[in-house]
Design a protein around this motif. Structure first.
Motif, PDB file in Angstrom:
ATOM      1  N   LYS A   1     -13.263  14.596   7.941  1.00  0.00           N
ATOM      2  CA  LYS A   1     -14.196  13.466   8.050  1.00  0.00           C
ATOM      3  C   LYS A   1     -15.567  13.864   7.508  1.00  0.00           C
ATOM      4  CE  LYS A   1     -14.037  11.573  12.043  1.00  0.00           C
ATOM      5  NZ  LYS A   1     -14.310  11.295  13.482  1.00  0.00           N
ATOM      6  N   LYS A  44     -15.174  14.703   3.687  1.00  0.00           N
ATOM      7  CA  LYS A  44     -14.590  13.590   2.928  1.00  0.00           C
ATOM      8  C   LYS A  44     -13.610  14.098   1.874  1.00  0.00           C
ATOM      9  CE  LYS A  44     -18.489  10.388   3.522  1.00  0.00           C
ATOM     10  NZ  LYS A  44     -19.152  11.200   4.567  1.00  0.00           N
ATOM     11  N   ILE A  66       1.658   6.672   3.677  1.00  0.00           N
ATOM     12  CA  ILE A  66       1.057   7.975   4.000  1.00  0.00           C
ATOM     13  C   ILE A  66       2.132   8.980   4.399  1.00  0.00           C
ATOM     14  CG2 ILE A  66      -1.118   6.948   4.754  1.00  0.00           C
ATOM     15  CD1 ILE A  66      -0.153   7.386   7.651  1.00  0.00           C
ATOM     16  N   GLU A  94       0.833  -1.194   0.000  1.00  0.00           N
ATOM     17  CA  GLU A  94       0.000   0.000   0.000  1.00  0.00           C
ATOM     18  C   GLU A  94       0.872   1.249   0.000  1.00  0.00           C
ATOM     19  OE1 GLU A  94      -3.527   2.073   2.712  1.00  0.00           O
ATOM     20  OE2 GLU A  94      -2.682   0.128   3.253  1.00  0.00           O
ATOM     21  N   LYS A 125      -5.082   9.899   9.018  1.00  0.00           N
ATOM     22  CA  LYS A 125      -5.600   8.883   8.096  1.00  0.00           C
ATOM     23  C   LYS A 125      -6.509   7.890   8.834  1.00  0.00           C
ATOM     24  CE  LYS A 125      -5.971   6.629   4.205  1.00  0.00           C
ATOM     25  NZ  LYS A 125      -4.825   5.974   3.543  1.00  0.00           N
ATOM     26  N   ASP A 126      -6.128   7.520  10.039  1.00  0.00           N
ATOM     27  CA  ASP A 126      -6.894   6.546  10.808  1.00  0.00           C
ATOM     28  C   ASP A 126      -8.271   7.091  11.203  1.00  0.00           C
ATOM     29  OD1 ASP A 126      -6.963   3.965  12.333  1.00  0.00           O
ATOM     30  OD2 ASP A 126      -7.187   5.359  14.020  1.00  0.00           O
ATOM     31  N   LYS A 127      -8.338   8.376  11.572  1.00  0.00           N
ATOM     32  CA  LYS A 127      -9.587   8.939  12.078  1.00  0.00           C
ATOM     33  C   LYS A 127     -10.492   9.508  10.980  1.00  0.00           C
ATOM     34  CE  LYS A 127      -8.039  10.143  16.753  1.00  0.00           C
ATOM     35  NZ  LYS A 127      -7.792  11.237  17.716  1.00  0.00           N
ATOM     36  N   SER A 128      -9.886  10.073   9.933  1.00  0.00           N
ATOM     37  CA  SER A 128     -10.699  10.740   8.915  1.00  0.00           C
ATOM     38  C   SER A 128     -10.785   9.958   7.601  1.00  0.00           C
ATOM     39  CB  SER A 128     -10.125  12.128   8.619  1.00  0.00           C
ATOM     40  OG  SER A 128      -8.898  12.029   7.924  1.00  0.00           O
ATOM     41  N   LYS A 129      -9.917   8.957   7.447  1.00  0.00           N
ATOM     42  CA  LYS A 129      -9.813   8.184   6.201  1.00  0.00           C
ATOM     43  C   LYS A 129      -9.357   9.056   5.026  1.00  0.00           C
ATOM     44  CE  LYS A 129     -11.545   4.996   8.755  1.00  0.00           C
ATOM     45  NZ  LYS A 129     -10.584   4.156   9.520  1.00  0.00           N
ATOM     46  N   GLN A 130      -8.720  10.183   5.349  1.00  0.00           N
ATOM     47  CA  GLN A 130      -8.222  11.106   4.323  1.00  0.00           C
ATOM     48  C   GLN A 130      -6.728  11.344   4.531  1.00  0.00           C
ATOM     49  OE1 GLN A 130     -10.152  12.195   1.817  1.00  0.00           O
ATOM     50  NE2 GLN A 130     -11.959  11.159   2.693  1.00  0.00           N
ATOM     51  N   LYS A 131      -6.111  11.952   3.526  1.00  0.00           N
ATOM     52  CA  LYS A 131      -4.704  12.314   3.625  1.00  0.00           C
ATOM     53  C   LYS A 131      -4.564  13.790   3.980  1.00  0.00           C
ATOM     54  CE  LYS A 131      -1.996   9.036   0.911  1.00  0.00           C
ATOM     55  NZ  LYS A 131      -0.948   8.909  -0.131  1.00  0.00           N
TER      56      LYS A 131
END
Length: 533
Positions: free
Chosen positions: A249, A252, A5, A2, A288-294
């Protein structure tokens, strides 16, 4: 495998600039008050216009911006006012210092008047000794009188300088006050940026509980503020961080975070302890873990450079260079102020990666400047560092700078305690006499005589002499030593008792300090049983 990040490919960065939302912190926004009108116009008309609809300010940023904006705008007021009076600051008060030096010349001239008058009175009678011709005494009086008239000319020139400078300062301060009351930049922010909502008081308390654990374990961001701020302010960076995560979050969308904060709790450190251009890995992982974004971090000058590259904003190279120079200048200015603080506190400053002052890697910064100097860069910063009194050859403070600070401190001290200055002189100044220029030595001698009405002796053969002044102070202290004895008991003399007793028992030790006493004092010491030859 993968994609990591912890790094961006050029394609990923291009996508970030095309789709990401941009969040400014207060340090980046407040820096605009130091930019020229040309830079602000380029930013608004080209960068902000292109990013319109994707610009967002967290509630914590709005709070800190509103709290600090007037202070930032009016900060130059203090710089102007500091030209005349130091007001307790370590640097400045240049006009005040000139006045003090003129006053010092006047006082010394009066002292010379008294000495020449006494000399004439004691040598004018030709029927008794001492008698000398008064011719050159009279000529010297005329020279002194002419010198005094020149002092008045000097003083008048100073008054003209003071009046003109104060008038210009008044006009500059008026301009700054007008700018503070009518802030066009703040109004334009509302046009381009959406604003976030603050957390409730209960939510803030919950985040602060987490913050206490994070700070104890130096989990970023914000732990570097722990010793410098109080209350909720201590957790400002952490609250800002949580607000950015919540925003990403909700929207998105990936985030471009623009900050001029250079503390290590935001940026990854390289092997030399310097900031890299990579955000702290813990922050990238948490985001990344909390928002699923970079998310990626940029300084304000890097943002405008990348906008040119990926969004064709066409900001001129001259403007980019001007912003870079200003940002670098501001960062170096903060380090210079920290260096000044360290030197003023008699820190043993070192240009190496191990040396820190107030928790900051001052030694690493000094080393970095030296490395850039080898490339022919930052030579003007090197000059400012050495002007403050740091010597790269000695890897520490110059004796000349230490002595000048001693002189400034003594001049400004209205009620100096001689024993403190004597100990300072013996331990720091006297051992470096050979490294001082004659002008500095002469100035110290004059100030010492003016303040303490005695000649300044430079020959300090050993630290054995260090307590002679303490001893004399005890001898003439009528409150603690009403009998006027040179030696009493340990209850009255304290830790001085043992030092004095050694000299009473050892003629060699006593012999080393006999020249520090008058004939009357030596007679008193002899009566009390001290070995006086």
């Amino acid at each position: 495998m993968e994609d990591s990040i912890f790094r961006f490919t050029e394609e990923e960065e291009k996508e970030l600039f095309e789709k990401g939302h941009i969040v400014f912190d207060s340090s980046a926004l407040l820096s605009f008050y130091g930019y020229s009108e040309r830079i602000s116009e380029e930013y608004f008309n080209k960068v902000f216009e292109t990013l319109k609809g994707r610009l967002w300010l967290p509630a914590q940023v709005i709070y800190e911006f509103e709290k600090n904006r007037e202070k930032v705008i009016t900060k130059p007021k203090g710089e102007y006012q500091n030209l005349t009076k130091s007001n307790g600051r370590k640097d400045g008060g240049y006009l005040e210092s000139i006045q003090n030096d003129i006053d010092l010349i006047r006082k010394n001239t009066k002292s010379i008047h008294g000495q020449i008058k006494t000399l004439a009175e004691r040598t004018i009678k030709d029927d008794k000794h001492p008698y000398i011709s008064q011719k050159y005494i009279s000529e010297f009086k005329d020279v002194l009188k002419a010198f005094e008239s020149n002092i008045e000319i000097l003083n008048q020139g100073y008054e003209n300088l003071l009046n003109d400078t104060e008038k210009q300062i008044e006009e500059k301060i008026k301009e700054l006050d007008e700018k503070s009351s009518s802030d066009n930049f703040r109004e334009r922010l509302d046009k381009y940026f959406d604003h976030g909502k603050p957390y409730s008081y209960v939510q803030m308390l919950e985040f602060i509980k987490e913050g206490q654990f994070r700070y104890e374990n130096e989990i970023p961001p914000g732990y570097k503020d722990e010793k410098e701020k109080i209350g909720f302010q201590m957790y400002g960076d952490l609250l800002l961080w949580f607000q950015i995560i919540d925003y990403a979050k909700d929207k998105k969308k990936p985030i471009i975070f623009v900050t001029n904060d250079v503390k290590e709790d935001w940026w990854q450190q390289d092997d030399n302890g310097q900031n890299s251009d990579v955000p702290r890995h813990e922050l990238l992982f948490e985001f990344k873990d909390k928002s699923k974004q970079k998310i990626w971090f940029y300084t304000i000058d890097r943002l405008i450079f990348k906008s040119n590259k990926y969004l064709d904003t066409e900001v001129s190279a001259e403007v980019i260079e001007e912003i870079q120079n200003l940002n670098i200048g501001n960062i170096d200015k903060e380090w210079l102020e920290l260096l000044q603080d360290a030197l003023d506190n008699d820190e043993d400053v070192r240009a190496n990666h191990r040396y820190k002052f107030k928790g900051k890697s001052l030694g690493t910064w000094l080393t970095g400047i030296a490395q850039r100097n080898k490339e022919g860069k930052k030579l003007e910063i090197r000059a400012e560092i050495e002007e403050l009194g740091f010597d790269y050859n000695l890897r520490g403070r110059t004796p000349e700078a230490s002595t000048k600070r001693f002189i400034r401190k003594l001049i400004s001290d209205e009620d100096p305690l001689k024993v403190n200055y004597q100990n300072w002189f013996n331990s720091i100044i006297a051992p470096k006499k050979d490294d001082l220029n004659e002008e500095t030595i002469e100035q110290l001698n004059e100030v010492w005589e003016l303040k303490f009405d005695e000649e300044r002796y430079w020959d300090v053969p050993s630290r054995i002499k260090d307590r002679v002044d303490d001893w004399k102070e005890f001898r003439y202290d009528s409150e603690n030593n009403p009998r006027g004895k040179w030696s009493t008991n340990d209850q009255e003399m304290g830790d001085l008792y043992t030092w004095v007793l050694k000299r009473k028992k050892d003629s060699d030790l006593m012999g080393l300090i006999l020249d520090r006493f008058s004939q009357q004092e030596l007679e008193e010491l002899k009566v009390e049983g001290f070995p006086i030859e």
